[in-house]
Design an enzyme around this catalytic site. Structure first.
Site, PDB file in Angstrom:
ATOM      1  N   TYR A 179       0.686  -1.179   0.122  1.00 40.69           N
ATOM      2  CA  TYR A 179       0.074   0.193   0.076  1.00 40.69           C
ATOM      3  C   TYR A 179       0.847   1.068   0.072  1.00 40.69           C
ATOM      4  O   TYR A 179       0.463   2.201  -0.680  1.00 40.69           O
ATOM      5  CB  TYR A 179      -1.103  -0.027   1.166  1.00 40.69           C
ATOM      6  CG  TYR A 179      -1.785   1.249   1.349  1.00 40.69           C
ATOM      7  CD1 TYR A 179      -2.830   1.344   0.643  1.00 40.69           C
ATOM      8  CD2 TYR A 179      -1.639   2.077   2.615  1.00 40.69           C
ATOM      9  CE1 TYR A 179      -3.637   2.546   0.803  1.00 40.69           C
ATOM     10  CE2 TYR A 179      -2.431   3.208   2.750  1.00 40.69           C
ATOM     11  CZ  TYR A 179      -3.368   3.467   1.735  1.00 40.69           C
ATOM     12  OH  TYR A 179      -3.999   4.591   2.056  1.00 40.69           O
TER      13      TYR A 179
ATOM     14  N   LYS B 169       1.060   4.157  -2.714  1.00 37.40           N
ATOM     15  CA  LYS B 169       0.521   5.688  -2.694  1.00 37.40           C
ATOM     16  C   LYS B 169       1.875   6.273  -2.678  1.00 37.40           C
ATOM     17  O   LYS B 169       1.668   7.689  -3.220  1.00 37.40           O
ATOM     18  CB  LYS B 169      -0.053   5.866  -1.071  1.00 37.40           C
ATOM     19  CG  LYS B 169      -1.401   5.107  -0.965  1.00 37.40           C
ATOM     20  CD  LYS B 169      -2.377   5.828  -1.647  1.00 37.40           C
ATOM     21  CE  LYS B 169      -3.687   5.355  -1.378  1.00 37.40           C
ATOM     22  NZ  LYS B 169      -4.850   5.861  -2.226  1.00 37.40           N
TER      23      LYS B 169
HETATM   24  N1  LIG Z   1      -9.757   5.715   5.886  1.00 41.67           N
HETATM   25  C1  LIG Z   1      -8.300   6.042   6.174  1.00 41.67           C
HETATM   26  O1  LIG Z   1      -7.754   5.681   7.452  1.00 41.67           O
HETATM   27  C2  LIG Z   1      -7.295   6.451   5.039  1.00 41.67           C
HETATM   28  C3  LIG Z   1      -6.070   7.104   5.525  1.00 41.67           C
HETATM   29  C4  LIG Z   1      -5.283   7.322   4.364  1.00 41.67           C
HETATM   30  C5  LIG Z   1      -5.763   7.057   3.044  1.00 41.67           C
HETATM   31  N2  LIG Z   1      -6.850   6.680   2.766  1.00 41.67           N
HETATM   32  C6  LIG Z   1      -7.212   6.622   1.347  1.00 41.67           C
HETATM   33  O2  LIG Z   1      -8.525   7.251   1.122  1.00 41.67           O
HETATM   34  C7  LIG Z   1      -9.187   6.595   0.225  1.00 41.67           C
HETATM   35  C8  LIG Z   1     -10.395   6.217   0.820  1.00 41.67           C
HETATM   36  O3  LIG Z   1     -10.594   5.512   1.734  1.00 41.67           O
HETATM   37  P1  LIG Z   1     -11.926   5.025   2.743  1.00 41.67           P
HETATM   38  O4  LIG Z   1     -11.326   4.737   4.107  1.00 41.67           O
HETATM   39  O5  LIG Z   1     -12.919   5.864   2.635  1.00 41.67           O
HETATM   40  O6  LIG Z   1     -12.046   3.823   2.013  1.00 41.67           O
HETATM   41  P2  LIG Z   1     -13.513   2.912   1.573  1.00 41.67           P
HETATM   42  O7  LIG Z   1     -13.213   1.570   1.414  1.00 41.67           O
HETATM   43  O8  LIG Z   1     -14.716   3.380   2.534  1.00 41.67           O
HETATM   44  O9  LIG Z   1     -13.782   3.724   0.051  1.00 41.67           O
HETATM   45  C9  LIG Z   1     -13.065   3.653  -1.010  1.00 41.67           C
HETATM   46  C10 LIG Z   1     -14.277   3.459  -1.997  1.00 41.67           C
HETATM   47  O10 LIG Z   1     -13.494   2.827  -3.329  1.00 41.67           O
HETATM   48  C11 LIG Z   1     -14.418   1.816  -4.047  1.00 41.67           C
HETATM   49  N3  LIG Z   1     -13.437   0.981  -4.812  1.00 41.67           N
HETATM   50  C12 LIG Z   1     -12.440   0.414  -4.362  1.00 41.67           C
HETATM   51  N4  LIG Z   1     -11.962  -0.397  -5.451  1.00 41.67           N
HETATM   52  C13 LIG Z   1     -12.534   0.165  -6.847  1.00 41.67           C
HETATM   53  C14 LIG Z   1     -12.515   0.198  -7.867  1.00 41.67           C
HETATM   54  N5  LIG Z   1     -11.725  -0.794  -8.550  1.00 41.67           N
HETATM   55  N6  LIG Z   1     -13.261   0.775  -8.720  1.00 41.67           N
HETATM   56  C15 LIG Z   1     -14.224   1.628  -8.151  1.00 41.67           C
HETATM   57  N7  LIG Z   1     -14.315   1.828  -6.909  1.00 41.67           N
HETATM   58  C16 LIG Z   1     -13.694   1.043  -6.225  1.00 41.67           C
HETATM   59  C17 LIG Z   1     -15.009   1.043  -2.946  1.00 41.67           C
HETATM   60  O11 LIG Z   1     -16.269   0.601  -3.239  1.00 41.67           O
HETATM   61  C18 LIG Z   1     -15.387   2.206  -2.011  1.00 41.67           C
HETATM   62  O12 LIG Z   1     -16.591   2.738  -1.949  1.00 41.67           O
HETATM   63  C19 LIG Z   1      -8.328   5.415  -0.376  1.00 41.67           C
HETATM   64  O13 LIG Z   1      -7.641   5.831  -1.340  1.00 41.67           O
HETATM   65  C20 LIG Z   1      -7.509   5.244   0.961  1.00 41.67           C
HETATM   66  O14 LIG Z   1      -6.478   4.610   0.446  1.00 41.67           O
HETATM   67  C21 LIG Z   1      -7.780   6.194   3.672  1.00 41.67           C
END
Ligand SMILES: NC(=O)c1ccc[n+]([C@@H]2O[C@H](COP(=O)([O-])OP(=O)(O)OC[C@H]3O[C@@H](n4cnc5c(N)ncnc54)[C@H](O)[C@@H]3O)[C@@H](O)[C@H]2O)c1
Length: 250
Positions: A155, A159
Site C-alpha cells: 500500500y 501511494k
Molecule cells: N480511511 C483511512 O484511514 C485512510 C487513510 C489514508 C488514506 N486513505 C485513502 O482514502 C481513500 C478512501 O478510503 P476510505 O477509508 O474511504 O475507504 P472505503 O473503502 O470506505 O472507500 C473506498 C471506495 O472505493 C471503492 N473502490 C474500491 N475499488 C474500486 C475500484 N476498482 N473501482 C471503483 N471503486 C472502487 C470502494 O467500493 C469504496 O466505496 C483510499 O484511497 C484510501 O487509501 C484512507
C-alpha cells in the site's frame, strides 16, 4: 439529460471516485455543498450518497481499473453535466498484509486499484479539463508515504507512486491551467478503516502518536480538498498536503 455548462466559474463539474462511502462520500457532499455538480464513480452502490446530495449528484457504476468502463464513466459525466473540471482520485484499497506473506497477486491488485485507477481516470478526464482551460486533479494518498508502516508495504509503495504521479503530471498539464495535488490523510474513521487498520485499538494507537489528540474523521479533510479545488489555488500544484493531526511532519 445533458445540461449546458454554467457560466459561473465557481460552479464546476467534479468526478469523485470511490464515492459510495467513507472519504469519497464526504468529498462528494462537500463539493456539492460548495455549489459544484458531482459525479460519483464506484463499483459499489452509491444510493446512500445520492440520497444525501440529491440532483447535484450523478452516480456512475464503474471499475477504476477497467479502461473501457472508466472512459464510459467520464463521457457519461461530461454528457450529464456538460463538461468535467475537477477529478478526485479517491478510490483505493489498503489491506494490511504481512510482507513475507504478500503474494504477487496481492501486490498487483493494490497497484491496479491505487495506481492504474488514477492513471486511467486522469487520462480519460484530461481532454475535458483541457477543453475547459481549467482543472483540478486531486489524488488521495496517505500519511503512510511519510511513515512506512510494516504491515502496509504494498500500500505504501502504491501511494508513494501516486505522489510521484502527482508531481510529474502537474508538470505535464500545468500549461493547460490544470493543477495536480495530493492530500495525505492519516488513519481516518471510515467503515473500511474500522474493519482494517483501525480495528483492535488501531485508531487509538495512531491518535496517541498525533499532535492533535483525537481520531481523524472524514470531515477533517474537507477544508483541504476545497482549498486545493478553489478558484484561487491555481498556483498550488505538484504538492502533497499532509493532513494527519501532525503524526508525520515534512
Ligand atoms: N480511511 C483511512 O484511514 C485512510 C487513510 C489514508 C488514506 N486513505 C485513502 O482514502 C481513500 C478512501 O478510503 P476510505 O477509508 O474511504 O475507504 P472505503 O473503502 O470506505 O472507500 C473506498 C471506495 O472505493 C471503492 N473502490 C474500491 N475499488 C474500486 C475500484 N476498482 N473501482 C471503483 N471503486 C472502487 C470502494 O467500493 C469504496 O466505496 C483510499 O484511497 C484510501 O487509501 C484512507
Amino acid at each position: 439529460m445533458s445540461e449546458t455548462p454554467s457560466n459561473d466559474a465557481s460552479q464546476r463539474v467534479a468526478l469523485v471516485t470511490g464515492a459510495a462511502g467513507g472519504l469519497g462520500r464526504e468529498f462528494a457532499i462537500a463539493l456539492a455543498r460548495r455549489g459544484h455538480r458531482v459525479a460519483g464513480l464506484d463499483l459499489a452502490d452509491m444510493s446512500g450518497t445520492a440520497d444525501l446530495i440529491g440532483d447535484a449528484f450523478h452516480p456512475v457504476r464503474a471499475d477504476v481499473t477497467d479502461p473501457v468502463e472508466v472512459e464510459a464513466a467520464v463521457e457519461e459525466t461530461a454528457a450529464r453535466f456538460g463538461g468535467l473540471e475537477i477529478v478526485v482520485n479517491n478510490a483505493g484499497i489498503y489491506p494490511p498484509l504481512e510482507f513475507e506473506k504478500t503474494t504477487l497477486d496481492d501486490w498487483r491488485r493494490i497497484m491496479r486499484v491505487n495506481l492504474d485507477g488514477p492513471f486511467l481516470v486522469s487520462q480519460a478526464a484530461l481532454p475535458h479539463l483541457k477543453a475547459a482551460g481549467w482543472g483540478r486533479i486531486v489524488n488521495i494518498v496517505s500519511a503512510v508515504v511519510f511513515l512506512g508502516p510494516p504491515d502496509l508495504v504494498a500500500y505504501t509503495t502504491s501511494k508513494s507512486g501516486l505522489v510521484g504521479f502527482t508531481r510529474a503530471l502537474a508538470s505535464a498539464v500545468g500549461a493547460y491551467g490544470i493543477t495536480v495535488n495530493a492530500i495525505s490523510p492519516g488513519l481516518t474513521r471510515t467503515d473500511m478503516a474500522a474493519r482494517t487498520t483501525g480495528a483492535d485499538g488501531g485508531f487509538e494507537r495512531v491518535r496517541d502518536k498525533q499532535v492533535v489528540p483525537h481520531v481523524e474523521e472524514p470531515g477533517d479533510l474537507v477544508s483541504t480538498l476545497l482549498y486545493v479545488c478553489d478558484e484561487g489555488s491555481g498556483f498550488l500544484t505538484g504538492q502533497t498536503i499532509n493532513v494527519d493531526g501532525g503524526s508525520a511532519m515534512h
